[in-house]
Design an enzyme around this catalytic site. Structure first.
Site, PDB file in Angstrom:
ATOM      1  N   ILE A  32      -4.163 -71.869-110.573  1.00 29.02           N
ATOM      2  CA  ILE A  32      -3.194 -71.092-111.354  1.00 29.02           C
ATOM      3  C   ILE A  32      -3.809 -69.815-111.933  1.00 29.02           C
ATOM      4  O   ILE A  32      -3.095 -68.858-112.249  1.00 29.02           O
ATOM      5  CB  ILE A  32      -2.594 -71.991-112.470  1.00 29.02           C
ATOM      6  CG1 ILE A  32      -1.219 -71.535-112.867  1.00 29.02           C
ATOM      7  CG2 ILE A  32      -3.525 -72.118-113.656  1.00 29.02           C
ATOM      8  CD1 ILE A  32      -0.449 -72.554-113.703  1.00 29.02           C
ATOM      9  N   HIS A 101     -12.604 -82.041-108.955  1.00 26.89           N
ATOM     10  CA  HIS A 101     -11.973 -81.101-108.024  1.00 26.89           C
ATOM     11  C   HIS A 101     -13.016 -80.149-107.473  1.00 26.89           C
ATOM     12  O   HIS A 101     -13.906 -79.705-108.195  1.00 26.89           O
ATOM     13  CB  HIS A 101     -10.863 -80.304-108.721  1.00 26.89           C
ATOM     14  CG  HIS A 101     -11.255 -79.752-110.044  1.00 26.89           C
ATOM     15  ND1 HIS A 101     -11.302 -80.522-111.185  1.00 26.89           N
ATOM     16  CD2 HIS A 101     -11.642 -78.503-110.414  1.00 26.89           C
ATOM     17  CE1 HIS A 101     -11.687 -79.779-112.206  1.00 26.89           C
ATOM     18  NE2 HIS A 101     -11.912 -78.548-111.772  1.00 26.89           N
ATOM     19  N   HIS A 103     -13.609 -76.483-106.327  1.00 29.11           N
ATOM     20  CA  HIS A 103     -13.063 -75.124-106.312  1.00 29.11           C
ATOM     21  C   HIS A 103     -13.453 -74.534-104.967  1.00 29.11           C
ATOM     22  O   HIS A 103     -14.622 -74.578-104.582  1.00 29.11           O
ATOM     23  CB  HIS A 103     -13.726 -74.249-107.389  1.00 29.11           C
ATOM     24  CG  HIS A 103     -13.354 -74.578-108.784  1.00 29.11           C
ATOM     25  ND1 HIS A 103     -12.351 -73.925-109.454  1.00 29.11           N
ATOM     26  CD2 HIS A 103     -13.867 -75.476-109.654  1.00 29.11           C
ATOM     27  CE1 HIS A 103     -12.258 -74.404-110.686  1.00 29.11           C
ATOM     28  NE2 HIS A 103     -13.167 -75.348-110.837  1.00 29.11           N
TER      29      HIS A 103
HETATM   30  P1  AMP Z   1     -12.595 -76.603-114.157  1.00 30.06           P
HETATM   31  O1  AMP Z   1     -12.716 -75.618-115.292  1.00 30.06           O
HETATM   32  O2  AMP Z   1     -13.736 -76.595-113.193  1.00 30.06           O
HETATM   33  O3  AMP Z   1     -12.290 -77.988-114.684  1.00 30.06           O
HETATM   34  O4  AMP Z   1     -11.360 -76.126-113.312  1.00 30.06           O
HETATM   35  C1  AMP Z   1     -10.038 -76.387-113.669  1.00 30.06           C
HETATM   36  C2  AMP Z   1      -9.204 -75.414-112.923  1.00 30.06           C
HETATM   37  O5  AMP Z   1      -7.871 -75.882-112.920  1.00 30.06           O
HETATM   38  C3  AMP Z   1      -9.179 -74.009-113.529  1.00 30.06           C
HETATM   39  O6  AMP Z   1      -9.666 -73.073-112.574  1.00 30.06           O
HETATM   40  C4  AMP Z   1      -7.707 -73.786-113.860  1.00 30.06           C
HETATM   41  O7  AMP Z   1      -7.296 -72.474-113.638  1.00 30.06           O
HETATM   42  C5  AMP Z   1      -7.030 -74.771-112.934  1.00 30.06           C
HETATM   43  N1  AMP Z   1      -5.717 -75.242-113.359  1.00 30.06           N
HETATM   44  C6  AMP Z   1      -5.388 -75.751-114.561  1.00 30.06           C
HETATM   45  N2  AMP Z   1      -4.099 -76.111-114.588  1.00 30.06           N
HETATM   46  C7  AMP Z   1      -3.595 -75.831-113.358  1.00 30.06           C
HETATM   47  C8  AMP Z   1      -2.305 -75.968-112.744  1.00 30.06           C
HETATM   48  N3  AMP Z   1      -1.265 -76.465-113.404  1.00 30.06           N
HETATM   49  N4  AMP Z   1      -2.165 -75.565-111.460  1.00 30.06           N
HETATM   50  C9  AMP Z   1      -3.206 -75.052-110.785  1.00 30.06           C
HETATM   51  N5  AMP Z   1      -4.443 -74.910-111.302  1.00 30.06           N
HETATM   52  C10 AMP Z   1      -4.635 -75.289-112.562  1.00 30.06           C
END
Ligand code: AMP
Length: 121
Positions: A32, A101, A103
């Protein structure tokens, strides 16, 4: 804790996401808040909070996430030029969502190292 994250809601289609890949074990969707021209997250459907919570039983599942990454790279045409796949762990790693997850970042040359403060004099 892990089963309550926003990613579980995305897996269950309770909230929308730009899903680009799905199978019985994994889901990939656009981040997002993209940090590269192409930035998606590849997640297991099984909720695992952090890298620290991965067990031997998850071996093939974790491998599968990388297989999905390679497949997406090929499909989107950045396999030859390259890309970055990274998984953050806990606060120093920059983790904000406690459902593991990958990236996947692509479409430009990535910077390295990620830690820019001087380590030695
Ligand atoms: P991290 O900081 O490694 O835990 O990554 C979490 C990621 O999830 C971040 O890059 C956010 O931008 C992404 N994120 C959070 N909420 C959403 C959502 N609803 N849809 C897509 N990505 C998301």
């Amino acid at each position: 804790m892990s089963s309550d994250t926003i990613f579980t809601k995305i897996i269950n289609k309770e909230i929308p996401a730009d899903i680009i890949y799905e199978d019985d074990q994994a889901l990939a969707f656009k981040d997002i808040n993209p940090q590269a021209p192409f930035h998606c997250l590849i997640i297991p459907k099984k909720p695992i909070a952090t890298i620290n919570d991965i067990t031997v039983e998850d071996k093939s599942l974790i491998g599968h996430l990388y297989i999905v990454a390679a497949q997406l790279a090929k499909e989107h045409g950045f396999d030859e030029q390259g890309y970055r796949v990274v998984m953050n762990c806990n606060s120093n790693g920059g983790q904000t969502v406690y459902h593991i997850h990958l990236h996947m970042l692509a479409g430009k040359a990535m910077g390295w190292p990620p830690y820019t403060e001087k380590l030695k004099n």
